[in-house]
Design a protein around this motif. Structure first.
Motif, PDB file in Angstrom:
ATOM      1  N   PRO A  17       0.893  -1.178   0.039  1.00 13.13           N
ATOM      2  CA  PRO A  17       0.235   0.039  -0.104  1.00 13.13           C
ATOM      3  C   PRO A  17       0.857   1.137   0.090  1.00 13.13           C
ATOM      4  N   THR A  18       2.038   1.224   0.636  1.00  8.12           N
ATOM      5  CA  THR A  18       2.909   2.411   0.466  1.00  8.12           C
ATOM      6  C   THR A  18       3.328   2.759  -0.861  1.00  8.12           C
ATOM      7  N   HIS A  19       3.317   1.824  -1.632  1.00  9.27           N
ATOM      8  CA  HIS A  19       3.909   2.047  -3.056  1.00  9.27           C
ATOM      9  C   HIS A  19       2.749   2.484  -3.942  1.00  9.27           C
ATOM     10  N   TYR A  23      -5.136   4.872  -7.481  1.00  8.83           N
ATOM     11  CA  TYR A  23      -5.978   3.710  -8.291  1.00  8.83           C
ATOM     12  C   TYR A  23      -5.424   2.325  -7.688  1.00  8.83           C
ATOM     13  N   GLN A  24      -4.828   2.299  -6.395  1.00 10.25           N
ATOM     14  CA  GLN A  24      -4.544   1.067  -5.639  1.00 10.25           C
ATOM     15  C   GLN A  24      -3.362   0.066  -6.605  1.00 10.25           C
ATOM     16  N   SER A  25      -2.586   0.916  -7.352  1.00  7.90           N
ATOM     17  CA  SER A  25      -1.668   0.230  -8.210  1.00  7.90           C
ATOM     18  C   SER A  25      -0.297   0.877  -7.801  1.00  7.90           C
ATOM     19  N   ALA A  26       0.864   0.312  -8.434  1.00 12.06           N
ATOM     20  CA  ALA A  26       2.174   0.817  -8.005  1.00 12.06           C
ATOM     21  C   ALA A  26       2.113   2.191  -8.585  1.00 12.06           C
ATOM     22  N   HIS A  27       2.513   3.228  -7.797  1.00 14.99           N
ATOM     23  CA  HIS A  27       3.016   4.579  -8.391  1.00 14.99           C
ATOM     24  C   HIS A  27       4.160   4.709  -9.233  1.00 14.99           C
ATOM     25  N   GLY A  28       3.936   5.403 -10.636  1.00 13.85           N
ATOM     26  CA  GLY A  28       4.970   5.233 -11.600  1.00 13.85           C
ATOM     27  C   GLY A  28       6.330   5.729 -11.076  1.00 13.85           C
ATOM     28  N   GLY A  29       6.490   6.545 -10.118  1.00 16.44           N
ATOM     29  CA  GLY A  29       7.667   6.970  -9.778  1.00 16.44           C
ATOM     30  C   GLY A  29       8.290   5.820  -8.926  1.00 16.44           C
ATOM     31  N   ILE A  30       7.521   5.116  -8.240  1.00 15.82           N
ATOM     32  CA  ILE A  30       8.275   3.853  -7.544  1.00 15.82           C
ATOM     33  C   ILE A  30       8.694   2.949  -8.421  1.00 15.82           C
ATOM     34  N   VAL A  31       7.936   2.540  -9.401  1.00 14.15           N
ATOM     35  CA  VAL A  31       8.399   1.629 -10.325  1.00 14.15           C
ATOM     36  C   VAL A  31       9.655   2.224 -11.306  1.00 14.15           C
ATOM     37  N   MET A  32       9.754   3.634 -11.479  1.00 16.06           N
ATOM     38  CA  MET A  32      10.747   4.168 -12.081  1.00 16.06           C
ATOM     39  C   MET A  32      12.287   3.927 -11.224  1.00 16.06           C
ATOM     40  N   LYS A  33      11.953   4.007  -9.964  1.00 15.44           N
ATOM     41  CA  LYS A  33      13.080   3.832  -8.939  1.00 15.44           C
ATOM     42  C   LYS A  33      13.533   2.419  -8.943  1.00 15.44           C
ATOM     43  N   TRP A  34      12.573   1.497  -9.032  1.00 10.19           N
ATOM     44  CA  TRP A  34      13.197   0.143  -8.990  1.00 10.19           C
ATOM     45  C   TRP A  34      13.956  -0.082 -10.222  1.00 10.19           C
ATOM     46  N   MET A  35      13.257   0.493 -11.453  1.00 12.10           N
ATOM     47  CA  MET A  35      13.808   0.331 -12.711  1.00 12.10           C
ATOM     48  C   MET A  35      15.397   0.829 -12.934  1.00 12.10           C
ATOM     49  N   VAL A  59      10.461   5.646 -21.421  1.00  6.88           N
ATOM     50  CA  VAL A  59       9.751   4.748 -20.469  1.00  6.88           C
ATOM     51  C   VAL A  59       8.063   4.875 -20.500  1.00  6.88           C
ATOM     52  N   ASP A  60       7.675   3.558 -21.044  1.00 11.92           N
ATOM     53  CA  ASP A  60       6.397   3.173 -21.448  1.00 11.92           C
ATOM     54  C   ASP A  60       5.864   2.184 -20.300  1.00 11.92           C
ATOM     55  N   PHE A  61       4.845   3.070 -20.030  1.00 12.27           N
ATOM     56  CA  PHE A  61       3.769   2.331 -18.865  1.00 12.27           C
ATOM     57  C   PHE A  61       2.601   1.716 -19.463  1.00 12.27           C
ATOM     58  N   GLU A  62       2.604   0.341 -19.717  1.00 11.63           N
ATOM     59  CA  GLU A  62       1.577  -0.038 -20.491  1.00 11.63           C
ATOM     60  C   GLU A  62       0.194  -0.554 -19.747  1.00 11.63           C
ATOM     61  N   ARG A  63       0.509  -0.894 -18.439  1.00 13.49           N
ATOM     62  CA  ARG A  63      -0.488  -1.389 -17.527  1.00 13.49           C
ATOM     63  C   ARG A  63       0.035  -1.424 -16.064  1.00 13.49           C
ATOM     64  N   PRO A  64      -1.164  -1.344 -15.193  1.00 10.13           N
ATOM     65  CA  PRO A  64      -0.664  -1.019 -13.664  1.00 10.13           C
ATOM     66  C   PRO A  64      -0.351  -2.313 -12.944  1.00 10.13           C
ATOM     67  N   ILE A  65       0.107  -2.275 -12.105  1.00  6.93           N
ATOM     68  CA  ILE A  65       0.735  -3.384 -11.037  1.00  6.93           C
ATOM     69  C   ILE A  65      -0.031  -3.239  -9.665  1.00  6.93           C
ATOM     70  N   PRO A  66      -0.928  -3.902  -9.602  1.00  7.23           N
ATOM     71  CA  PRO A  66      -1.813  -3.783  -8.214  1.00  7.23           C
ATOM     72  C   PRO A  66      -1.272  -4.148  -6.949  1.00  7.23           C
ATOM     73  N   ILE A  67      -1.803  -3.499  -5.876  1.00  2.00           N
ATOM     74  CA  ILE A  67      -1.395  -3.865  -4.594  1.00  2.00           C
ATOM     75  C   ILE A  67      -1.271  -5.383  -4.508  1.00  2.00           C
ATOM     76  N   GLY A  68      -0.387  -5.792  -3.935  1.00  3.61           N
ATOM     77  CA  GLY A  68      -0.336  -7.389  -3.712  1.00  3.61           C
ATOM     78  C   GLY A  68       0.225  -8.389  -4.667  1.00  3.61           C
ATOM     79  N   ASP A  69       0.366  -7.656  -5.839  1.00  2.00           N
ATOM     80  CA  ASP A  69       1.098  -8.333  -6.969  1.00  2.00           C
ATOM     81  C   ASP A  69       2.526  -8.061  -6.790  1.00  2.00           C
ATOM     82  N   THR A  70       3.559  -8.733  -7.786  1.00  2.00           N
ATOM     83  CA  THR A  70       4.777  -8.621  -7.471  1.00  2.00           C
ATOM     84  C   THR A  70       5.543  -8.084  -8.782  1.00  2.00           C
ATOM     85  N   ALA A  71       6.075  -6.783  -8.367  1.00  2.00           N
ATOM     86  CA  ALA A  71       6.679  -6.193  -9.676  1.00  2.00           C
ATOM     87  C   ALA A  71       7.949  -6.919 -10.055  1.00  2.00           C
TER      88      ALA A  71
END
Length: 147
Positions: A17-19, A23-35, A59-71
């Motif tokens: 949830p902190t990520h 919309y209850q999915s991974a924030h784009g900035g968090i995903v970019m940090k991991w990348m 950087v192409d964001f095609e679809r979300p990563i919901p809370i509880g899923d793994t990136a």
């Protein structure tokens, strides 16, 4: 000489949830940090030096990563310059119970090798197998035009 296979890194981050965004999915900035973090690790394996981010393009964001899923963050270096390393980074969402994956995000990044903050030369990167040559060739063909 480092090989493309040696630079391949796969990492997993559980989306908490902190990520999340509104919309209850991974924030784009968090995903970019991991990348950026995993991409830098691939670059350091290629350069054999500490690397810093110089550019992240397309950087192409095609679809979300919901809370509880793994990136699932997957990166590899595919080309080097005099002091730079180019890295392909792809992210997929992974369903933690089944392992089913779906591509979500991708990017190309350039990192610069540094020694005491000064750009330093990097070794040539080799493609030692047919699979690595295909990865390199695909990344080179699909990378955005560089300035």
């Amino acid at each position: 000489m480092p090989t493309i296979a040696e630079t391949h890194i796969v990492n997993r981050e559980r989306v908490q949830p902190t990520h999340a965004n509104n919309y209850q999915s991974a924030h784009g900035g968090i995903v970019m940090k991991w990348m950026d973090e995993i991409g830098a690790m691939s670059a350091m394996r290629a350069a054999r030096e500490t690397c810093v981010t110089a550019q992240m393009s397309r950087v192409d964001f095609e679809r979300p990563i919901p809370i509880g899923d793994t990136a699932l963050v997957d990166s590899y270096a595919y080309a080097t310059g005099r002091t730079s390393v180019r890295v392909r980074i792809e992210v997929a969402r992974e369903e933690p119970h089944t392992g089913e994956t779906e591509e979500t995000t991708s990017a190309y990044a350039t990192f610069v090798a540094v020694d005491d903050g000064t750009p330093t030369p990097v070794p040539e990167l080799t493609a030692e197998s047919e699979e690595c040559r295909e990865l390199r060739d695909r990344a080179l063909a699909e990378e955005p035009e560089r300035d």
